[in-house]
Structures are given as C-alpha cells and as structure tokens.
Design a protein around this motif. Sequence first.
Motif, mmCIF file in Angstrom:
data_model
loop_
_atom_site.group_PDB
_atom_site.id
_atom_site.type_symbol
_atom_site.label_atom_id
_atom_site.label_comp_id
_atom_site.label_asym_id
_atom_site.label_seq_id
_atom_site.Cartn_x
_atom_site.Cartn_y
_atom_site.Cartn_z
ATOM 1 N N MET A 21 -49.109 31.650 -7.331
ATOM 2 C CA MET A 21 -48.816 30.161 -8.402
ATOM 3 C C MET A 21 -47.431 30.828 -8.514
ATOM 4 S SD MET A 21 -48.132 27.098 -9.109
ATOM 5 C CE MET A 21 -50.091 26.800 -8.300
ATOM 6 N N THR A 22 -47.176 32.241 -9.471
ATOM 7 C CA THR A 22 -46.063 32.983 -9.631
ATOM 8 C C THR A 22 -44.762 32.995 -9.099
ATOM 9 O OG1 THR A 22 -48.043 34.041 -11.168
ATOM 10 C CG2 THR A 22 -45.059 35.381 -10.549
ATOM 11 N N PHE A 23 -45.375 33.258 -7.831
ATOM 12 C CA PHE A 23 -44.444 33.095 -6.321
ATOM 13 C C PHE A 23 -44.042 31.810 -6.433
ATOM 14 C CE2 PHE A 23 -46.185 36.846 -4.377
ATOM 15 C CZ PHE A 23 -45.431 37.874 -5.165
ATOM 16 N N LEU A 24 -45.005 30.749 -6.591
ATOM 17 C CA LEU A 24 -43.690 28.952 -6.253
ATOM 18 C C LEU A 24 -43.392 28.848 -7.294
ATOM 19 C CD1 LEU A 24 -44.703 26.647 -5.036
ATOM 20 C CD2 LEU A 24 -46.291 26.000 -6.264
ATOM 21 N N ILE A 25 -43.778 29.498 -8.667
ATOM 22 C CA ILE A 25 -42.663 28.425 -9.462
ATOM 23 C C ILE A 25 -41.091 29.981 -9.763
ATOM 24 C CG2 ILE A 25 -42.208 28.931 -12.368
ATOM 25 C CD1 ILE A 25 -45.096 28.957 -12.561
ATOM 26 N N ALA A 26 -41.453 30.949 -9.329
ATOM 27 C CA ALA A 26 -40.185 31.177 -9.041
ATOM 28 C C ALA A 26 -38.969 31.393 -8.257
ATOM 29 C CB ALA A 26 -40.469 33.371 -9.016
ATOM 30 N N PHE A 27 -39.758 31.086 -7.080
ATOM 31 C CA PHE A 27 -39.248 30.152 -5.852
ATOM 32 C C PHE A 27 -38.700 28.847 -5.742
ATOM 33 C CE2 PHE A 27 -39.389 26.965 -2.333
ATOM 34 C CZ PHE A 27 -38.302 27.846 -1.199
ATOM 35 N N CYS A 28 -39.530 28.117 -7.188
ATOM 36 C CA CYS A 28 -38.541 26.654 -7.519
ATOM 37 C C CYS A 28 -37.248 27.022 -8.368
ATOM 38 C CB CYS A 28 -39.689 25.698 -7.848
ATOM 39 S SG CYS A 28 -40.735 25.056 -6.721
ATOM 40 N N VAL A 29 -37.421 27.535 -9.296
ATOM 41 C CA VAL A 29 -36.837 28.181 -10.466
ATOM 42 C C VAL A 29 -35.714 28.342 -9.769
ATOM 43 C CG1 VAL A 29 -36.136 29.621 -12.481
ATOM 44 C CG2 VAL A 29 -38.376 28.531 -12.199
ATOM 45 N N SER A 30 -35.880 29.129 -8.705
ATOM 46 C CA SER A 30 -34.277 30.367 -7.776
ATOM 47 C C SER A 30 -33.578 29.035 -6.906
ATOM 48 C CB SER A 30 -34.847 31.291 -7.011
ATOM 49 O OG SER A 30 -35.842 30.663 -6.023
ATOM 50 N N ILE A 31 -34.667 28.164 -6.702
ATOM 51 C CA ILE A 31 -33.008 27.168 -6.437
ATOM 52 C C ILE A 31 -32.793 26.279 -6.860
ATOM 53 C CG2 ILE A 31 -34.208 24.959 -4.918
ATOM 54 C CD1 ILE A 31 -36.147 26.395 -3.276
ATOM 55 N N LEU A 32 -33.410 26.215 -7.866
ATOM 56 C CA LEU A 32 -33.011 25.313 -9.091
ATOM 57 C C LEU A 32 -31.727 25.079 -9.532
ATOM 58 C CD1 LEU A 32 -32.876 22.205 -10.637
ATOM 59 C CD2 LEU A 32 -34.401 23.095 -12.148
ATOM 60 N N LEU A 33 -31.866 26.812 -9.642
ATOM 61 C CA LEU A 33 -30.930 27.617 -10.740
ATOM 62 C C LEU A 33 -29.701 27.471 -9.799
ATOM 63 C CD1 LEU A 33 -30.097 28.874 -13.746
ATOM 64 C CD2 LEU A 33 -31.127 30.639 -12.657
ATOM 65 N N THR A 34 -29.448 28.001 -8.281
ATOM 66 C CA THR A 34 -28.887 27.813 -7.728
ATOM 67 C C THR A 34 -28.102 26.768 -7.183
ATOM 68 O OG1 THR A 34 -30.234 29.570 -7.011
ATOM 69 C CG2 THR A 34 -27.946 29.424 -5.582
ATOM 70 N N SER A 35 -28.658 25.668 -7.106
ATOM 71 C CA SER A 35 -27.987 24.485 -6.859
ATOM 72 C C SER A 35 -27.288 23.741 -8.332
ATOM 73 C CB SER A 35 -29.116 23.363 -6.731
ATOM 74 O OG SER A 35 -30.114 23.955 -6.015
ATOM 75 N N ILE A 36 -27.917 24.070 -9.676
ATOM 76 C CA ILE A 36 -26.791 23.499 -10.802
ATOM 77 C C ILE A 36 -25.580 24.358 -10.888
ATOM 78 C CG2 ILE A 36 -26.700 23.435 -13.272
ATOM 79 C CD1 ILE A 36 -30.419 23.030 -12.942
ATOM 80 N N LEU A 37 -25.680 25.928 -10.839
ATOM 81 C CA LEU A 37 -24.655 26.500 -10.842
ATOM 82 C C LEU A 37 -23.547 26.525 -9.979
ATOM 83 C CD1 LEU A 37 -26.653 29.995 -12.137
ATOM 84 C CD2 LEU A 37 -25.223 28.572 -13.142
ATOM 85 N N VAL A 38 -24.248 26.676 -8.910
ATOM 86 C CA VAL A 38 -23.358 26.052 -7.648
ATOM 87 C C VAL A 38 -22.352 25.326 -8.030
ATOM 88 C CG1 VAL A 38 -22.500 25.272 -5.414
ATOM 89 C CG2 VAL A 38 -24.670 27.279 -5.471
ATOM 90 N N PRO A 39 -22.311 24.007 -8.573
ATOM 91 C CA PRO A 39 -20.827 22.589 -8.862
ATOM 92 C C PRO A 39 -20.160 23.322 -10.101
ATOM 93 C CG PRO A 39 -22.645 21.800 -8.198
ATOM 94 C CD PRO A 39 -23.461 23.088 -7.827
#
Length: 544
Positions: free
Chosen positions: A1-19
Amino acid sequence: MTFLIAFCVSILLTSILVPLFMKVGIRMGILDQPGARKVHTQPIPRTGGAAVIIGSLVPFILIVKNSQLLLGICLGALCILLVGLCDDMWDIDYKWKFFGQFLAAAITLLVCNIRVNTVIELYHGLSINLNVISFPLSLLFLVSIINVFNLADGLDGLAGGSCLLIFCCIAFFAYFREEFLTVALCVCMIGAIIGFLRYNTHPATVFLGDTGSLFLGLMVGVSVTLLTRGECIYSPALSLYIIGVPIMDTSMVILERLMDHHPVFKADKNHLHHKLMKIGFRHSEAVAIIYSMQFLMILLAWNLRFCVDGLLLAIYLLLLGAFLTFFFLHKKGCLSIPPIHRQPDRVDNTATLIKSRFPSTSSVNRMAWYGLMAGMFLFALLCPLTVRPLSRDIGIICCTLILGILLLKILKAGLMKTTAKFAAYFLSLFYISSMESQTSLFPTVFNMLFLSMGICYIFYLVTTAESVPVSTMDYLLLIGVISILFVPRAYPELIHLKNITIRTLFMIFYIELFFFKLKDEKFSFMLWSILFTLGLTCASALLV
C-alpha cells in the motif's frame, strides 16, 4: 500500500507541476527553438525536468525518510538541477556540463556508499577482481549513463518512455532480491515519468530539457548500480542489456563522428530516431520501434540473468556489432532499405488513428459502447460496497480528492480534469489490487464483469466509425500487457501481480476512451460519476 500511495502521489504531483513549470519556462524564455536537427517547428518550454525531479523525490522522501541513500540521491539531484538549469537557460560549454556531472556522480556515490560490482566472472571458476579501481570505474559508469540519456532525448516521449521501461525492469529484478529501497526509488520514478509523458507525447507541449534528461540518466545509473552491487546474483554486465538501446545508439553516434572526423560532442542527426525518420517512419512509429527494441533487450536480460559475465559480454558485443554493421552498411549504400512514401505527421494530430472498415455495424458499436458504460458503472458501484476492508487512509485520500476536484472546478478547469482523471486511475488501481490482496464478496461477478468489459471494448474499437487517438503512451501500455505473458510460472506468487497488471492496464484504456468520448459539454457526466464513487468509497471507509 505504501508503494501504491507513493506511485499515485508522484503521478499527481508531476501532472500538476508540469503546467506550472511550462508557464515559468515561457515567461523566462527557457525554450527549445526549432532548428536544423530538431523535429518540432514551434518553440517549446524545456522545463519539464524540474517537475520530474520534484515529483519523484518528494514521495521517495516521504516513504524512505532517514537513509544514507536518500541523502546521496537528493544531493546528486541538486547538482544535476543546478547544472541542467544553467545549460537550459544559457547553453553552457560542455566542459562545465561534464564538471557538474562528475560532481553529481561523485557526491552520489560517496554519500550513498555504493559502487559498481567490480568482480567479473569470465566463466565458472575464473574471476577478475577490479576492486582497486572500484570508485573511478563507478564514477565513469555513472557519468557515461548520464550522457547516454542526455543524447537519447531526441523525440517526443522517447527518453521518458525508454526510462519508464528501464525502471519497470529494475523494479522487477529488485523485487526478487528484496531490495525494497531500489523498488521504492523505481516506483517513484515510474510515477513521475507517467505524469510527465501526458504532456510529452507527440506533439509535445513540454520537453525534459537537460535538467530532466541528466536527472533520468543519474537515476538509471544509481538504480542499476544498486541492483548489481555487492554479493549479487545479477551480473554487472546485465546493466548493458537493461539500459539497452540508448547505449547502442550512443555507441553508433560516437563511432560515426570519429569515422567522419567530426567533434565527438557536436550534435548531429545520426541518432537511431533520425535514421528511422529518414527511412520514412512517422514520429510516433519511430518512437514505438525504439520502445519495442528496448523491450526486447529487457526480455533478453531476464532470460540471461544468471549467466556469467563472459557470456553476457560476448552476446552483447555480438548484438552491438550486428546493430552497428546494419546501419553502417545502410549509410555506405551497401544495404538499401526502400523508403516509405506517405504523408508526414500532421502537427495537430496526436497519434495514429484507428478507423472502422465496417460502417454498417453502427448498432453493434452502440451496444458495445453502452455495454462498456454499464460495466464501468457497475465497477464503480460494486467496489465500494463489496471490497473489504477499506482503511481510514483511503477514506481520507478520497475526501481530499473530492475537495480538490470541487475547488479546482471553481478555480482552474484544466487542473480539475487532470485531478479527476488521476482520481479515476487511483480508484481503479486501488480496487483492482484490493480484490487480489484482500477480500471481495463476489469474485466471480467481478471476473465476469472484467471479461464483458474487455469484449465490449474490443468490439467498440473494431466497429467504430470515429477517430480514436492512439498515442505513444498506448504503445507502452501494450508492451506492459505483453510483458506479463513472459512472467515465469516458477513464481506462483506473481499470479496476483499478473492479474492486477492486466486489469489495470485495460482499465487505463477504458478510462482514456471515456475521457476522449465524454469531453467538453459531456464531461460533467464523467465528473459526477467519479465524485459519486469517491464519496461512496469515503463513506465506506470512514463510516462502516
């Protein structure tokens, strides 16, 4: 579950930061201008690398916390960030770039206290120990890998997609060694790259820049070194296969420059992707071919993982020799490849198109579409009601996503759609993985549901008269599906992983189709459906 949360956080954070970094790049003039060796025709911000660095390291810091490895990686990434930004902004001399790369590599190796495995087993019973030059060899290896990926970043999605395949491979290998720090690093990198590729697939709206490509090279080098260090069952020569095509491509370019008496560090159009496009392949097709070649090298690495160093090096040199010979003969005109004559890519076309050859099957197409909609609705309704247990953490995450989506609906519609898509991905991945690792009340029902949705999706693609975009990300997803078929039966514990991966990848295809079909004025239906599932999940987790 820890890896799943880290994976999702990295996707969301990068998706928001790129624009956000795209706007910074445009405002500060950090743009990649069109040129003779460039394939794009408009200035494009090259600030995506900073978003990848932050999007990958923040979740890694949260799950690893106190670690010598974490400190070394962060310090090395900071050096790369400074060097990359200077180069992206002022195009500094290659000598200063090399100095920054050597500094970043040296700091990372010393602080992390890792070295390339210098015990080389030529064949069983004959080994060579190079421990005396362990640090210089490790430093040279790391700097070489950094530059390999800096040179490989030539087409939209090419460097990011290749690194995505490499990190998936390293994570898979590290799982069997129980190197969970390496797995954690790879998971965070995979999530950040996925978040970035959303903006970097052809036609790209942002580039990695030297900041991003140097960082990806550093992380690949560190991950491979972690995988093959010490008393390890994996040979250090295996890294040549895992990194694969980028090393071959760089070797070919350097040899061509030396043969033509050109400066080694002067950019040209002799890379593999340039050669494929000269033959006549479209942009997305050239990228897909290189992805496929990289995937084949990874499969070869898996099948040769227990071989001695001498055999691995011999096979690799044969492959490299065949690769170089093929393109050199083609360059000299001794081997002719008929050019592919067709219309070039349209600039505003996101990908190749799948079109129907059967216009008379519109009723079947409508039935397939509504069947897929019904399947998605049942999945979204049944999962929160039947999958148990649901932790309070999941309930809190869902509440946060609901508040974020509603707030962004008022403030920023574009980010709201990105967050809504992320929520759909997160819910799908969570429930699919929960069905395998926890308890579902109706497993047979869900098996039939997934089978029905797959049939409806295939029938829809075959019978649709509409244009359905297929991006380079879809090629990566297809490679993911194919790779599951090669998981050996000797590891029965991976049956659950195979089911999770296949179902998740197909669910991503479904979600992408829904977001494509239900856009603009129809998007509200998709939005309220996601909010309904989030709310039901939140209530089930916090109240039941």
